[in-house]
Design an enzyme around this catalytic site. Structure first.
Site, PDB file in Angstrom:
ATOM      1  CB  SER A 149      -0.881   0.044   1.248  1.00  0.00           C
ATOM      2  OG  SER A 149      -1.968  -0.795   1.110  1.00  0.00           O
TER       3      SER A 149
ATOM      4  CG  HIS B  67      -2.873  -1.854  -3.468  1.00  0.00           C
ATOM      5  ND1 HIS B  67      -1.895  -2.808  -3.306  1.00  0.00           N
ATOM      6  CD2 HIS B  67      -3.132  -1.370  -2.239  1.00  0.00           C
ATOM      7  CE1 HIS B  67      -1.583  -2.897  -2.024  1.00  0.00           C
ATOM      8  NE2 HIS B  67      -2.318  -2.036  -1.346  1.00  0.00           N
TER       9      HIS B  67
ATOM     10  CG  HIS C 241      -5.033  -6.690   0.414  1.00  0.00           C
ATOM     11  ND1 HIS C 241      -5.076  -5.836  -0.664  1.00  0.00           N
ATOM     12  CD2 HIS C 241      -3.899  -6.372   1.105  1.00  0.00           C
ATOM     13  CE1 HIS C 241      -4.017  -5.023  -0.630  1.00  0.00           C
ATOM     14  NE2 HIS C 241      -3.291  -5.335   0.426  1.00  0.00           N
TER      15      HIS C 241
ATOM     16  CE1 TYR D 230      -8.732  -4.711   1.891  1.00  0.00           C
ATOM     17  CE2 TYR D 230      -6.930  -5.657   3.172  1.00  0.00           C
ATOM     18  CZ  TYR D 230      -7.404  -4.704   2.274  1.00  0.00           C
ATOM     19  OH  TYR D 230      -6.556  -3.765   1.765  1.00  0.00           O
ATOM     20  CD  GLU D 231      -8.286  -6.168  -2.664  1.00  0.00           C
ATOM     21  OE1 GLU D 231      -8.606  -5.627  -3.732  1.00  0.00           O
ATOM     22  OE2 GLU D 231      -7.127  -6.581  -2.435  1.00  0.00           O
TER      23      GLU D 231
ATOM     24  CB  ALA E 296       1.568  -0.184   4.471  1.00  0.00           C
TER      25      ALA E 296
ATOM     26  CG  MET F 229      -4.839  -6.030   7.090  1.00  0.00           C
ATOM     27  SD  MET F 229      -6.180  -4.919   6.656  1.00  0.00           S
ATOM     28  CE  MET F 229      -6.208  -3.836   8.078  1.00  0.00           C
ATOM     29  CB  SER F 230      -0.840  -8.049   2.405  1.00  0.00           C
ATOM     30  OG  SER F 230       0.313  -7.346   2.805  1.00  0.00           O
TER      31      SER F 230
ATOM     32  CG  ASN G 226      -0.379   2.257  11.634  1.00  0.00           C
ATOM     33  OD1 ASN G 226      -0.259   1.828  10.478  1.00  0.00           O
ATOM     34  ND2 ASN G 226      -0.867   1.529  12.607  1.00  0.00           N
TER      35      ASN G 226
ATOM     36  CG  HIS H 247      -5.945   2.810   3.513  1.00  0.00           C
ATOM     37  ND1 HIS H 247      -4.953   1.848   3.637  1.00  0.00           N
ATOM     38  CD2 HIS H 247      -6.075   3.028   2.178  1.00  0.00           C
ATOM     39  CE1 HIS H 247      -4.522   1.502   2.429  1.00  0.00           C
ATOM     40  NE2 HIS H 247      -5.186   2.208   1.517  1.00  0.00           N
TER      41      HIS H 247
HETATM   42  O1  LIG Z   1      -0.918  -4.270   0.807  1.00  0.00           O
HETATM   43  P1  LIG Z   1      -0.457  -3.828   2.143  1.00  0.00           P
HETATM   44  O2  LIG Z   1      -0.268  -4.928   3.112  1.00  0.00           O
HETATM   45  O3  LIG Z   1       0.768  -2.948   2.068  1.00  0.00           O
HETATM   46  O4  LIG Z   1      -1.617  -2.892   2.725  1.00  0.00           O
HETATM   47  C1  LIG Z   1      -1.803  -2.558   4.094  1.00  0.00           C
HETATM   48  C2  LIG Z   1      -2.732  -3.554   4.747  1.00  0.00           C
HETATM   49  C3  LIG Z   1      -4.080  -3.061   4.267  1.00  0.00           C
HETATM   50  O5  LIG Z   1      -4.305  -3.481   2.957  1.00  0.00           O
HETATM   51  C4  LIG Z   1      -3.931  -1.600   4.267  1.00  0.00           C
HETATM   52  C5  LIG Z   1      -4.423  -1.025   5.558  1.00  0.00           C
HETATM   53  O6  LIG Z   1      -4.176   0.342   5.649  1.00  0.00           O
HETATM   54  O7  LIG Z   1      -2.512  -1.341   4.153  1.00  0.00           O
HETATM   55  N1  LIG Z   2      -3.719  -4.941  10.337  1.00  0.00           N
HETATM   56  C1  LIG Z   2      -3.086  -3.792  10.140  1.00  0.00           C
HETATM   57  N2  LIG Z   2      -2.681  -3.480   8.920  1.00  0.00           N
HETATM   58  C2  LIG Z   2      -2.037  -2.320   8.751  1.00  0.00           C
HETATM   59  N3  LIG Z   2      -1.509  -1.794   7.642  1.00  0.00           N
HETATM   60  C3  LIG Z   2      -0.958  -0.611   7.998  1.00  0.00           C
HETATM   61  N4  LIG Z   2      -1.121  -0.396   9.297  1.00  0.00           N
HETATM   62  C4  LIG Z   2      -1.788  -1.451   9.792  1.00  0.00           C
HETATM   63  C5  LIG Z   2      -2.228  -1.800  11.106  1.00  0.00           C
HETATM   64  O1  LIG Z   2      -2.052  -1.096  12.095  1.00  0.00           O
HETATM   65  N5  LIG Z   2      -2.874  -2.987  11.217  1.00  0.00           N
END
Ligand SMILES: O=P(O)(O)O[C@@H]1C[C@H](O)[C@@H](CO)O1
Ligand SMILES: Nc1nc2[nH]cnc2c(=O)[nH]1
Length: 317
Positions: A68, A99, A121, A123-124, A151, A254-255, A278, A292
């Site tokens: 992300s 993305h 992801h 969650y999509e 991220a 989440m990935s 964060n 986000h």
């Molecule tokens: O694709 P990533 O893992 O970089 O994205 C992160 C996880 C979620 O998709 C999103 C949450 O802000 O960022």
């Molecule tokens: N699950 C999760 N995914 C993130 N992606 C970027 N920051 C976060 C977070 O604090 N938690």
């Protein structure tokens, strides 16, 4: 049970799952079935790979999956051919802000690469095998090394926003709960039924990252640690963050893990990196929440440094 359906143009094999067994008085047992989406065969994946190679003269051995807000790396690829995911037959679509949804072939630091500017992801709504599908496409394109970035939120309170964490290991919460991209029929042409993942993150590549990080003066914001994959899309509760930290996680996201498992299964070596966008919220009195937009903003601020690190590493492969 397999059901064969004739659909134009192919005969499709659909897995029927018995879901409910209900005894009916005097009339035996009723069985209800639900349908799971058919997985692409080895040959289907070969077709996606052939399609992509037909669109470019480049023949990469290195692939990068951008997290992300980290897709800027693909923009600096030279002599590029970019193919939108919507043009690729039987390929998922990117639905998340940050993305772009393009496969970019070209040259980075003089090496031929392919970059996914946008990943998928769970969650999509995608099953894990579909999230990991691009990695199998990469394998059949001849990829030997995969760079994955993401991220993530820091669980480790000694980390700071903007830190880069080299992934040395992961904890897959979906995996521990019984979901895995390799679940179901094993395709032996990709890899074994029971692959090891204790060495998932290549130690030589991590050493290279540390050396280059030092050269670039990144030591003050380079960390190494364990990434925890959760399902999302909701961020974590305070109690969940405390639990994940107790389990040994340094960052949460989440990935990434489904792609890494699929890559190791088919013998691709992996380097993984998280950008701390964060700090997770661990305090009930905190007035902040994760969002986000903040994730994308931090991505922008540190993107150049991550790009430098990845390009220099690729240049030395
Ligand atoms: O694709 P990533 O893992 O970089 O994205 C992160 C996880 C979620 O998709 C999103 C949450 O802000 O960022
Ligand atoms: N699950 C999760 N995914 C993130 N992606 C970027 N920051 C976060 C977070 O604090 N938690």
């Amino acid at each position: 049970m397999w059901l064969y359906l004739r659909t134009a143009p192919a005969l499709r094999r659909v897995w029927l799952r018995p879901t409910v067994f209900q005894a009916t008085r005097g009339r035996g047992v009723k069985v209800y079935f639900s349908m799971a989406e058919a997985r692409p065969s080895y040959e289907d994946i070969q077709k996606i790979s052939d399609f992509l190679l037909s669109k470019t003269k480049h023949r990469p051995k290195i692939a990068v999956i951008c997290g992300s807000g980290l897709g800027g790396l693909a923009d600096v690829v030279e002599d590029q051919n970019a193919i939108d995911y919507t043009e690729i037959p039987n390929f998922p679509r990117s639905t998340v802000p940050g993305h772009k949804g393009r496969m970019v072939f070209g040259l980075l630091a003089g090496k031929t690469v392919v970059c996914m500017q946008g990943r998928f992801h769970p969650y999509e709504g995608y099953p894990l095998w579909k999230v990991a599908l691009p990695v199998r496409v990469f394998k059949l394109m001849g990829i030997e090394t995969l760079f994955v970035t993401n991220a993530a939120g820091a669980l480790n309170s000694s980390f700071n926003v903007g830190d880069i964490m080299l992934m040395k290991d992961h904890i897959s919460m979906p995996g521990l709960a019984g979901d895995n991209p390799l679940k179901g029929h094993n395709e032996d042409r990709f890899g074994p039924r029971f692959p090891a993942v204790s060495d998932a993150y290549n130690s030589e590549l991590r050493q290279l990252a540390r050396d280059i990080g030092k050269e670039l003066g990144f030591e003050s914001f380079m960390q190494e640690g364990v990434y925890v994959q959760v399902g999302g899309p909701s961020y974590e509760t305070i109690a969940e963050c405390k639990l994940l930290r107790m389990l040994g996680g340094d960052c949460v996201g989440m990935s990434t893990v489904p792609e890494v498992i699929a890559a190791r299964h088919c013998g691709i070596r992996v380097f993984g990196m998280s950008l701390v966008t964060n700090m997770v919220v661990m305090d009930y009195d905190a007035k902040v929440t994760v969002n986000h937009e903040e994730v994308l903003e931090t991505g922008k601020r540190r993107a150049q440094d991550m790009q430098k690190l990845v390009s220099k590493m690729i240049g030395q492969l």
